[in-house]
Design a protein around this motif. Structure first.
Motif, PDB file in Angstrom:
ATOM      1  N   ARG A   1       1.077  -1.247  -0.055  1.00  0.00           N
ATOM      2  CA  ARG A   1      -0.023   0.011   0.032  1.00  0.00           C
ATOM      3  C   ARG A   1       0.883   1.284   0.081  1.00  0.00           C
ATOM      4  O   ARG A   1       0.574   2.305  -0.615  1.00  0.00           O
ATOM      5  CB  ARG A   1      -0.990  -0.153   1.110  1.00  0.00           C
ATOM      6  CG  ARG A   1      -2.240   0.960   1.251  1.00  0.00           C
ATOM      7  CD  ARG A   1      -3.012   0.568   2.332  1.00  0.00           C
ATOM      8  NE  ARG A   1      -3.709  -0.920   1.923  1.00  0.00           N
ATOM      9  CZ  ARG A   1      -4.092  -1.704   3.124  1.00  0.00           C
ATOM     10  NH1 ARG A   1      -3.552  -1.219   4.326  1.00  0.00           N
ATOM     11  NH2 ARG A   1      -4.520  -2.841   2.765  1.00  0.00           N
ATOM     12  N   ASP A   2       1.941   1.137   0.734  1.00  0.00           N
ATOM     13  CA  ASP A   2       2.868   2.310   0.694  1.00  0.00           C
ATOM     14  C   ASP A   2       3.188   2.956  -0.570  1.00  0.00           C
ATOM     15  O   ASP A   2       3.555   4.382  -0.887  1.00  0.00           O
ATOM     16  CB  ASP A   2       4.316   1.988   1.409  1.00  0.00           C
ATOM     17  CG  ASP A   2       4.096   1.972   2.904  1.00  0.00           C
ATOM     18  OD1 ASP A   2       2.818   2.452   3.420  1.00  0.00           O
ATOM     19  OD2 ASP A   2       4.862   1.689   3.829  1.00  0.00           O
ATOM     20  N   LEU A   3       3.294   2.027  -1.730  1.00  0.00           N
ATOM     21  CA  LEU A   3       3.760   2.531  -2.950  1.00  0.00           C
ATOM     22  C   LEU A   3       2.920   3.436  -3.466  1.00  0.00           C
ATOM     23  O   LEU A   3       3.022   4.236  -4.281  1.00  0.00           O
ATOM     24  CB  LEU A   3       3.679   1.236  -3.780  1.00  0.00           C
ATOM     25  CG  LEU A   3       4.837   0.134  -3.647  1.00  0.00           C
ATOM     26  CD1 LEU A   3       4.608  -0.811  -4.632  1.00  0.00           C
ATOM     27  CD2 LEU A   3       6.239   1.046  -4.245  1.00  0.00           C
ATOM     28  N   VAL A   4       1.425   3.484  -2.922  1.00  0.00           N
ATOM     29  CA  VAL A   4       0.593   4.399  -3.621  1.00  0.00           C
ATOM     30  C   VAL A   4      -0.234   5.311  -2.688  1.00  0.00           C
ATOM     31  O   VAL A   4      -1.204   5.880  -2.642  1.00  0.00           O
ATOM     32  CB  VAL A   4      -0.580   3.672  -4.303  1.00  0.00           C
ATOM     33  CG1 VAL A   4      -0.066   2.957  -5.611  1.00  0.00           C
ATOM     34  CG2 VAL A   4      -1.398   2.509  -3.595  1.00  0.00           C
ATOM     35  N   SER A   5       0.758   5.661  -1.506  1.00  0.00           N
ATOM     36  CA  SER A   5       0.426   6.569  -0.211  1.00  0.00           C
ATOM     37  C   SER A   5      -0.056   7.819  -0.843  1.00  0.00           C
ATOM     38  O   SER A   5       0.585   8.300  -1.722  1.00  0.00           O
ATOM     39  CB  SER A   5       1.475   6.537   0.581  1.00  0.00           C
ATOM     40  OG  SER A   5       1.444   7.648   1.385  1.00  0.00           O
ATOM     41  N   GLY A   6      -0.969   8.362  -0.508  1.00  0.00           N
ATOM     42  CA  GLY A   6      -1.506   9.835  -1.070  1.00  0.00           C
ATOM     43  C   GLY A   6      -2.405   9.492  -1.940  1.00  0.00           C
ATOM     44  O   GLY A   6      -3.150  10.527  -2.887  1.00  0.00           O
ATOM     45  N   ILE A   7      -2.742   8.345  -2.436  1.00  0.00           N
ATOM     46  CA  ILE A   7      -3.818   7.961  -3.662  1.00  0.00           C
ATOM     47  C   ILE A   7      -5.139   8.725  -3.537  1.00  0.00           C
ATOM     48  O   ILE A   7      -5.539   9.243  -4.419  1.00  0.00           O
ATOM     49  CB  ILE A   7      -3.938   6.471  -3.584  1.00  0.00           C
ATOM     50  CG1 ILE A   7      -5.082   5.903  -4.630  1.00  0.00           C
ATOM     51  CG2 ILE A   7      -4.725   5.934  -2.090  1.00  0.00           C
ATOM     52  CD1 ILE A   7      -5.101   4.431  -4.922  1.00  0.00           C
ATOM     53  N   GLU A   8      -5.726   8.654  -2.219  1.00  0.00           N
ATOM     54  CA  GLU A   8      -6.927   9.379  -1.918  1.00  0.00           C
ATOM     55  C   GLU A   8      -6.922  11.122  -2.429  1.00  0.00           C
ATOM     56  O   GLU A   8      -8.015  11.503  -2.459  1.00  0.00           O
ATOM     57  CB  GLU A   8      -7.456   9.084  -0.636  1.00  0.00           C
ATOM     58  CG  GLU A   8      -6.660   9.975   0.504  1.00  0.00           C
ATOM     59  CD  GLU A   8      -5.337   9.375   0.761  1.00  0.00           C
ATOM     60  OE1 GLU A   8      -4.957   8.346   0.213  1.00  0.00           O
ATOM     61  OE2 GLU A   8      -4.380  10.027   1.766  1.00  0.00           O
ATOM     62  N   LEU A   9      -5.760  11.384  -2.546  1.00  0.00           N
ATOM     63  CA  LEU A   9      -5.517  13.138  -2.821  1.00  0.00           C
ATOM     64  C   LEU A   9      -6.000  13.545  -4.205  1.00  0.00           C
ATOM     65  O   LEU A   9      -6.286  14.566  -4.568  1.00  0.00           O
ATOM     66  CB  LEU A   9      -4.497  13.642  -2.202  1.00  0.00           C
ATOM     67  CG  LEU A   9      -4.062  13.302  -0.836  1.00  0.00           C
ATOM     68  CD1 LEU A   9      -2.705  13.549  -0.465  1.00  0.00           C
ATOM     69  CD2 LEU A   9      -4.904  14.087  -0.054  1.00  0.00           C
ATOM     70  N   ALA A  10      -5.878  12.737  -4.970  1.00  0.00           N
ATOM     71  CA  ALA A  10      -6.031  12.835  -6.502  1.00  0.00           C
ATOM     72  C   ALA A  10      -7.573  13.094  -7.081  1.00  0.00           C
ATOM     73  O   ALA A  10      -8.381  13.047  -6.124  1.00  0.00           O
ATOM     74  CB  ALA A  10      -5.545  11.723  -7.212  1.00  0.00           C
TER      75      ALA A  10
END
Ligand SMILES: Cc1ncc(COP(=O)(O)O)c(C=O)c1O
Length: 461
Positions: free
Chosen positions: A274-283
């Motif tokens: 999951r860390d690889l796409v951390s911040g995903i929810e901000l897009a």
């Protein structure tokens, strides 16, 4: 039993037999130059043929030329095999032949798409309020997501693109990695934004966008309506852009962030990745395929949008004869995608999600990543073999020395038939490209594939 029931039974048996055969079959079609055993020339016959004879002719013509992409040792492109439940759901979808336009043409199709959208957002950790559409694949999803982006960034610049079009509109700037997927460019062409609008950003050593270069690109022009296209992940290396930094930078500049996450967005479903796409929810918009890593049969892709208004404004349409569009408790799925009359895609994806569950999805992602690392360790330990990328997920790049030798090995592997890997060029060099995306692949498949490559290396030198 009716003739149709009998034909269906035999057809289903044929599908099951093929899938069983694919587990141990040579991966590529036999290269006897014959191609499909069908006459591809000649006019359409005047007289029709009984349905069972048609199917017999079709299957006998096609089967010898099939590429066994559903099998466990196909590592080309980024191809998932198809899970059992969605494969059967696909047969049902065909039999039911619903029109997934809206809840009037098919309440079941519309309702199942709703459930699928909610489940996908949960498993991918996307905002619950995001709108979504079930598309044909990431290409379709990129086009939809970028259409919503076009709508909103121009609206902020005082321009109504849906009514006024692009002639005379403020010029949109698209900031994207140099190693973006080519479908982004095609979407930009289709949307009239044009590939020249691209402002390419330098990648880091593994092919993800370099955050400092992204910051500089954004600072260079803070006036133009701007879309930032980020990627999860790089089609060669699997590298994911730093989504959190990209979104924070973009937000400061009032830009829209579109995430092309055709396969790597599934990293969000696994605690260890999951860390690889951390911040995903901000897009602002996201795209991911089902037919890649979720192992749903083709065509299955998903687009999500944090701005449902812009999403619907860029896609929906109405006509006097349309009933059920934008009305009632269940939204019209066709208001969020490019097609109006469309296949009921929700059943297949629902079946895949239900077959795997959250745990099964996470295990699928983790297993494929572990197998990719196994490839990299085993191939990397052979003398004269070099692993070209940092293996962060399911993609492995392998060089066998010179470009010529690498191409010779790729060709030999493809002919030999134990496994199938494609070739690619990355950073000016040729590589064998391995993608582990099928839930059937085991450690034994990797070992067997590596052994076949080892043998070929001995024979070729
Ligand atoms: C990052 C990325 N984006 C988009 C696509 C296009 O996906 P599709 O072929 O499902 O349209 C791919 C395909 O490999 C991809 O890897």
């Amino acid at each position: 039993m009716s003739e149709f029931s009998e034909l269906m039974r035999r057809t289903a048996e044929r599908v099951a037999a093929y899938r069983q055969y694919a587990i141990d079959a040579p991966v590529a079609p036999p290269d006897d130059g014959a191609g499909p055993r069908l006459s591809l020339e000649g006019p359409l016959p005047v007289e029709g043929l009984a349905a069972d004879a048609v199917i017999e002719e079709l299957a006998r013509g096609v089967e010898p030329a099939l590429v066994t992409t559903v099998g466990p040792r196909y590592f080309g492109f980024v191809v998932g095999g198809a899970l059992d439940a969605p494969t059967c759901a696909d047969l049902l979808t065909t039999g039911w032949d619903q029109v997934a336009l809206n809840a009037t043409t098919s309440p079941a199709a519309a309702a199942f798409e709703e459930v699928v959208g909610v489940w996908l957002k949960e498993v991918l950790a996307l905002p619950a309020e995001a709108s979504f559409g079930l598309v044909t694949g990431a290409q379709g999803g990129n086009t939809v997501g970028l259409a919503a982006a076009r709508n909103r960034v121009l609206e902020r610049a005082g321009w109504d693109v849906e009514n006024r079009g692009l002639i005379g509109a403020p010029r949109i700037r698209v900031v994207a990695g140099e190693e973006r997927h080519a479908t982004i460019d095609r979407s930009l062409r289709l949307l009239g934004i044009g590939a020249d609008a691209l402002d390419p950003v330098r990648p880091d050593s593994n092919g993800a966008i370099d955050p400092e270069s992204l910051a500089l690109a954004l600072e260079a022009d803070s006036r133009s309506p701007t879309i930032v296209c980020v990627q999860a992940g790089n089609v060669n290396t699997g590298a994911c852009d730093d989504l959190r930094t990209a979104c924070e930078l973009a937000r400061r500049h009032g830009a829209w962030v579109h995430v092309d996450g055709a396969f790597d967005l599934w990293a969000a479903a696994s605690a260890s990745n999951r860390d690889l796409v951390s911040g995903i929810e901000l897009a602002d918009s996201w795209v991911v395929d089902g037919h890649k890593w979720l192992n749903v049969p083709y065509d299955a892709g998903y687009v999500f949008c944090a701005d449902p208004e812009a999403h619907a404004a860029s896609m929906s349409y109405s006509a006097a004869y349309l009933v059920g569009q934008g009305e009632g408790p269940i939204r019209a799925p066709s208001d969020y995608v490019l097609e109006s009359s469309r296949r009921a895609r929700g059943f297949c994806t629902w079946a895949a999600l239900r077959e795997l569950g959250r745990r099964g999805i996470a295990e699928l992602i983790d297993r494929c990543c572990a197998l990719a690392r196994r490839f990299s360790e085993q191939l990397g330990s052979i003398e004269g073999v070099e692993i070209g990328n940092e293996v962060v997920l399911n993609q492995v790049l392998v060089s066998f020395g010179s470009d010529q030798r690498t191409d010779r090995i790729i060709d030999a592997v493809q002919r030999e038939g134990t496994c199938w890997m494609g070739g690619t060029s990355w950073r000016g060099r040729r590589f064998m490209r391995i993608s582990v995306s099928n839930r059937l692949t085991t450690e034994a498949d990797v070992d067997r594939s590596v052994e076949a490559i080892r043998q070929l290396l001995e024979e070729i030198d």
